[in-house]
Design an enzyme around this catalytic site. Structure first.
Site, mmCIF file in Angstrom:
data_model
loop_
_atom_site.group_PDB
_atom_site.id
_atom_site.type_symbol
_atom_site.label_atom_id
_atom_site.label_comp_id
_atom_site.label_asym_id
_atom_site.label_seq_id
_atom_site.Cartn_x
_atom_site.Cartn_y
_atom_site.Cartn_z
ATOM 1 N N HIS A 1 0.849 -1.189 0.000
ATOM 2 C CA HIS A 1 0.000 0.000 0.000
ATOM 3 C C HIS A 1 0.885 1.238 0.000
ATOM 4 O O HIS A 1 2.017 1.217 0.494
ATOM 5 C CB HIS A 1 -0.899 0.002 1.233
ATOM 6 C CG HIS A 1 -1.972 -1.035 1.195
ATOM 7 N ND1 HIS A 1 -3.139 -0.909 1.900
ATOM 8 C CD2 HIS A 1 -2.068 -2.220 0.537
ATOM 9 C CE1 HIS A 1 -3.907 -1.953 1.689
ATOM 10 N NE2 HIS A 1 -3.271 -2.774 0.870
ATOM 11 N N GLU B 1 0.873 3.925 1.766
ATOM 12 C CA GLU B 1 1.323 4.381 3.072
ATOM 13 C C GLU B 1 2.478 3.545 3.601
ATOM 14 O O GLU B 1 3.468 4.091 4.089
ATOM 15 C CB GLU B 1 0.168 4.336 4.091
ATOM 16 C CG GLU B 1 -0.979 5.243 3.750
ATOM 17 C CD GLU B 1 -2.085 4.566 2.946
ATOM 18 O OE1 GLU B 1 -3.248 4.954 3.116
ATOM 19 O OE2 GLU B 1 -1.786 3.648 2.139
ATOM 20 N N CYS C 1 -2.579 0.023 7.176
ATOM 21 C CA CYS C 1 -1.851 1.278 7.056
ATOM 22 C C CYS C 1 -2.027 2.141 8.301
ATOM 23 O O CYS C 1 -1.079 2.802 8.738
ATOM 24 C CB CYS C 1 -2.298 2.021 5.810
ATOM 25 S SG CYS C 1 -1.845 1.145 4.294
ATOM 26 N N CYS D 1 -6.562 2.196 5.472
ATOM 27 C CA CYS D 1 -7.077 0.881 5.852
ATOM 28 C C CYS D 1 -6.480 0.509 7.213
ATOM 29 O O CYS D 1 -5.538 1.161 7.678
ATOM 30 C CB CYS D 1 -6.708 -0.153 4.793
ATOM 31 S SG CYS D 1 -4.977 -0.684 4.843
#
Length: 159
Positions: A49, A51, A82, A79
């Site tokens: 992801h 992040e 993250c 999410c």
């Protein structure tokens, strides 16, 4: 530089290149120290992801696991994975641009045990009540690595 505009452009560029519409920029003192777009589709890595990738880069660039003097800009509210990484690195501020309820008409990424609408409820349940099958297996030596760490570092070390 407008960090919000840069975050949006990074996500747009990623979509144009076959990726997903997520991006993250990390700044320190008004300068970008890391920026990444989601790379899950490109790498087949479900942890890639934006992040988590940007946090990894920023920590490497700064030589620390703490981003306490940094700001994080992300396209969408994070999410749970993250969010955990963000809490762990402890930035001074996080700015997100879009909430899930705003983008769910245009983008969905549900998995077998993960749906955006109920995942936060799922992780707050006791382990035995979650949809993901999990079991604890006791082992006589399970605590040995932690005991070794404590002998080497003591219990008052920062996490």
């Amino acid at each position: 530089m407008d960090f919000i505009e840069r975050t949006i452009q990074l996500a747009k560029d990623n979509v144009s290149n076959g990726g997903r519409p997520f991006s993250c920029i990390i700044t320190k003192g008004g300068q970008i120290i890391a920026e990444r777009a989601n790379q899950v589709a490109q790498t087949n890595d479900p942890t890639a992801h934006a992040e988590t990738l940007a946090i990894r880069d920023a920590c490497i660039n700064l030589g620390t696991e703490h981003l306490t003097d940094c700001d994080i800009y992300i396209l969408a509210s994070p999410c749970p994975m993250c969010l955990g990484a963000i809490y762990y690195c402890s930035p001074q501020k996080v700015t997100y641009i879009v909430e899930r309820d705003e983008y769910k008409t245009y983008y969905r990424d549900d998995r077998k045990y993960f749906e955006l609408e109920n995942f936060y409820d799922e992780i707050s349940k006791p382990i035995s009540e979650r949809r993901l099958p999990m079991e604890k297996e006791n082992h006589a030596h399970g605590l040995v690595p932690y005991q070794l760490w404590n002998e080497k570092n003591g219990t008052n070390q920062a996490n």
